[in-house]
Design a protein around this motif. Structure first.
Motif, PDB file in Angstrom:
ATOM      1  N   THR A 139      18.544   2.785   2.595  1.00  0.00           N
ATOM      2  CA  THR A 139      18.973   3.368   3.863  1.00  0.00           C
ATOM      3  C   THR A 139      18.207   2.697   4.998  1.00  0.00           C
ATOM      4  OG1 THR A 139      17.277   5.076   3.819  1.00  0.00           O
ATOM      5  CG2 THR A 139      19.378   5.599   2.751  1.00  0.00           C
ATOM      6  N   ASP A 140      18.675   2.887   6.227  1.00  0.00           N
ATOM      7  CA  ASP A 140      17.987   2.324   7.396  1.00  0.00           C
ATOM      8  C   ASP A 140      16.564   2.879   7.505  1.00  0.00           C
ATOM      9  OD1 ASP A 140      20.188   0.816   8.006  1.00  0.00           O
ATOM     10  OD2 ASP A 140      20.981   2.239   9.479  1.00  0.00           O
ATOM     11  N   ALA A 141      16.404   4.160   7.194  1.00  0.00           N
ATOM     12  CA  ALA A 141      15.073   4.778   7.265  1.00  0.00           C
ATOM     13  C   ALA A 141      14.125   4.139   6.251  1.00  0.00           C
ATOM     14  CB  ALA A 141      15.181   6.280   7.009  1.00  0.00           C
ATOM     15  N   GLU A 142      14.627   3.864   5.052  1.00  0.00           N
ATOM     16  CA  GLU A 142      13.792   3.218   4.026  1.00  0.00           C
ATOM     17  C   GLU A 142      13.395   1.817   4.466  1.00  0.00           C
ATOM     18  OE1 GLU A 142      16.624   3.756   0.872  1.00  0.00           O
ATOM     19  OE2 GLU A 142      15.377   5.268  -0.106  1.00  0.00           O
ATOM     20  N   MET A 143      14.323   1.089   5.075  1.00  0.00           N
ATOM     21  CA  MET A 143      14.013  -0.269   5.541  1.00  0.00           C
ATOM     22  C   MET A 143      12.997  -0.238   6.677  1.00  0.00           C
ATOM     23  SD  MET A 143      15.175  -2.546   3.674  1.00  0.00           S
ATOM     24  CE  MET A 143      14.684  -3.929   4.653  1.00  0.00           C
ATOM     25  N   ALA A 144      13.124   0.739   7.580  1.00  0.00           N
ATOM     26  CA  ALA A 144      12.184   0.850   8.704  1.00  0.00           C
ATOM     27  C   ALA A 144      10.773   1.111   8.187  1.00  0.00           C
ATOM     28  CB  ALA A 144      12.618   1.964   9.644  1.00  0.00           C
ATOM     29  N   SER A 145      10.665   1.926   7.149  1.00  0.00           N
ATOM     30  CA  SER A 145       9.324   2.227   6.619  1.00  0.00           C
ATOM     31  C   SER A 145       8.703   1.007   5.933  1.00  0.00           C
ATOM     32  CB  SER A 145       9.384   3.407   5.652  1.00  0.00           C
ATOM     33  OG  SER A 145      10.048   3.034   4.472  1.00  0.00           O
ATOM     34  N   LEU A 146       9.500   0.060   5.487  1.00  0.00           N
ATOM     35  CA  LEU A 146       8.964  -1.149   4.864  1.00  0.00           C
ATOM     36  C   LEU A 146       8.346  -2.095   5.884  1.00  0.00           C
ATOM     37  CD1 LEU A 146      11.699  -2.037   2.226  1.00  0.00           C
ATOM     38  CD2 LEU A 146       9.554  -0.827   1.888  1.00  0.00           C
ATOM     39  N   GLY A 147       8.721  -1.945   7.146  1.00  0.00           N
ATOM     40  CA  GLY A 147       8.212  -2.827   8.196  1.00  0.00           C
ATOM     41  C   GLY A 147       6.759  -2.571   8.547  1.00  0.00           C
ATOM     42  N   ILE A 148       6.233  -1.447   8.117  1.00  0.00           N
ATOM     43  CA  ILE A 148       4.848  -1.101   8.442  1.00  0.00           C
ATOM     44  C   ILE A 148       3.921  -1.916   7.561  1.00  0.00           C
ATOM     45  CG2 ILE A 148       3.132   0.743   8.464  1.00  0.00           C
ATOM     46  CD1 ILE A 148       5.549   2.679   8.791  1.00  0.00           C
ATOM     47  N   ARG A 149       3.042  -2.683   8.201  1.00  0.00           N
ATOM     48  CA  ARG A 149       2.095  -3.498   7.439  1.00  0.00           C
ATOM     49  C   ARG A 149       0.684  -3.046   7.796  1.00  0.00           C
ATOM     50  NH1 ARG A 149       4.462  -7.949   5.005  1.00  0.00           N
ATOM     51  NH2 ARG A 149       6.540  -8.351   5.751  1.00  0.00           N
ATOM     52  N   ARG A 150       0.057  -2.390   6.842  1.00  0.00           N
ATOM     53  CA  ARG A 150      -1.321  -1.959   7.035  1.00  0.00           C
ATOM     54  C   ARG A 150      -2.251  -2.904   6.299  1.00  0.00           C
ATOM     55  NH1 ARG A 150      -1.219   3.516   4.714  1.00  0.00           N
ATOM     56  NH2 ARG A 150       0.982   3.590   5.014  1.00  0.00           N
ATOM     57  N   GLU A 151      -3.383  -3.179   6.904  1.00  0.00           N
ATOM     58  CA  GLU A 151      -4.354  -4.037   6.230  1.00  0.00           C
ATOM     59  C   GLU A 151      -5.245  -3.166   5.359  1.00  0.00           C
ATOM     60  OE1 GLU A 151      -6.452  -6.171   9.237  1.00  0.00           O
ATOM     61  OE2 GLU A 151      -4.853  -7.610   9.496  1.00  0.00           O
ATOM     62  N   ASN A 152      -5.265  -3.484   4.086  1.00  0.00           N
ATOM     63  CA  ASN A 152      -6.128  -2.763   3.157  1.00  0.00           C
ATOM     64  C   ASN A 152      -7.380  -3.596   2.927  1.00  0.00           C
ATOM     65  OD1 ASN A 152      -4.206  -0.799   2.874  1.00  0.00           O
ATOM     66  ND2 ASN A 152      -3.313  -1.698   1.038  1.00  0.00           N
ATOM     67  N   ILE A 153      -8.522  -2.957   3.040  1.00  0.00           N
ATOM     68  CA  ILE A 153      -9.776  -3.666   2.842  1.00  0.00           C
ATOM     69  C   ILE A 153     -10.325  -3.278   1.478  1.00  0.00           C
ATOM     70  CG2 ILE A 153     -12.140  -3.923   3.644  1.00  0.00           C
ATOM     71  CD1 ILE A 153     -11.070  -3.558   6.452  1.00  0.00           C
ATOM     72  N   VAL A 154     -10.636  -4.287   0.694  1.00  0.00           N
ATOM     73  CA  VAL A 154     -11.205  -4.058  -0.627  1.00  0.00           C
ATOM     74  C   VAL A 154     -12.657  -4.516  -0.567  1.00  0.00           C
ATOM     75  CG1 VAL A 154     -11.027  -4.644  -3.065  1.00  0.00           C
ATOM     76  CG2 VAL A 154      -8.959  -4.524  -1.658  1.00  0.00           C
ATOM     77  N   VAL A 155     -13.587  -3.608  -0.899  1.00  0.00           N
ATOM     78  CA  VAL A 155     -15.009  -3.969  -0.874  1.00  0.00           C
ATOM     79  C   VAL A 155     -15.521  -4.017  -2.313  1.00  0.00           C
ATOM     80  CG1 VAL A 155     -15.525  -3.118   1.433  1.00  0.00           C
ATOM     81  CG2 VAL A 155     -15.641  -1.553  -0.482  1.00  0.00           C
TER      82      VAL A 155
END
Length: 171
Positions: free
Chosen positions: A100-116
């Motif tokens: 759905t359009d809503a599912e595609m919009a949520s895929l656009g979010i790119r968060r940076e994950n930091i692994v320590v």
């Protein structure tokens, strides 16, 4: 182009880029550019912290899956389904279900994950800032602030100090 929708294809693990390349090649050979518009392996930038050095790398958001923007018909279904490395479309039975359009919009979010590479209880050395050359034990890790709290000896007593990830290395 209004009929074109995004579909999710399941692949063998680690074959995502090969599947993308194979589908792109087939699109070119069979002249399906107007029916299969885009093939994508969603990537996400992840920042890893090792020995006080930040390193950015690309990781697959959905290992084992490829997104395809296409007009669904018998030809395109056959081409994608019979591509080497593809196990099938995501959906009940053999019927592909578009995102759905809503599912595609949520895929656009790119968060940076930091692994320590350190955890509570590890001994670390501070290499920068006001506490340079101080050795302490990690008491807590705050991923939001990208910092850790360590205990350092100050005037003969253990005192908690908050230090940035970039200022410490693991002992």
């Amino acid at each position: 182009m209004s009929e074109a929708k995004w579909y999710v294809v399941h692949t063998y693990s680690g074959y995502e880029n090969k599947v993308k390349a194979n589908i792109d090649k087939t699109i070119e050979n069979r002249h399906l550019e107007d029916q299969i518009l885009e093939v994508q392996v969603p990537m996400q930038e992840v920042i890893e912290m090792k020995n006080g050095v930040q390193k950015a790398s690309q990781k697959k958001m959905f290992p084992g899956y490829v997104l395809i923007h296409m007009i669904m018909n018998d030809d395109t279904w056959y081409v994608v389904r019979n591509t080497r490395g593809v196990t099938g479309f995501v959906g009940p039975g053999s019927k592909p279900v578009p995102l759905t359009d809503a599912e595609m919009a949520s895929l656009g979010i790119r968060r940076e994950n930091i692994v320590v590479d350190y955890e509570v209880g590890d001994t670390i050395k501070v290499v920068a800032g006001a506490w340079a050359d101080t050795i302490g034990v990690v008491q807590s890790i705050n991923m939001q602030k990208q910092s850790l709290t360590i205990n350092v000896e100050l005037f003969g007593r253990e005192t908690p100090v908050e230090i940035s990830f970039a200022e410490v290395v693991k002992m």
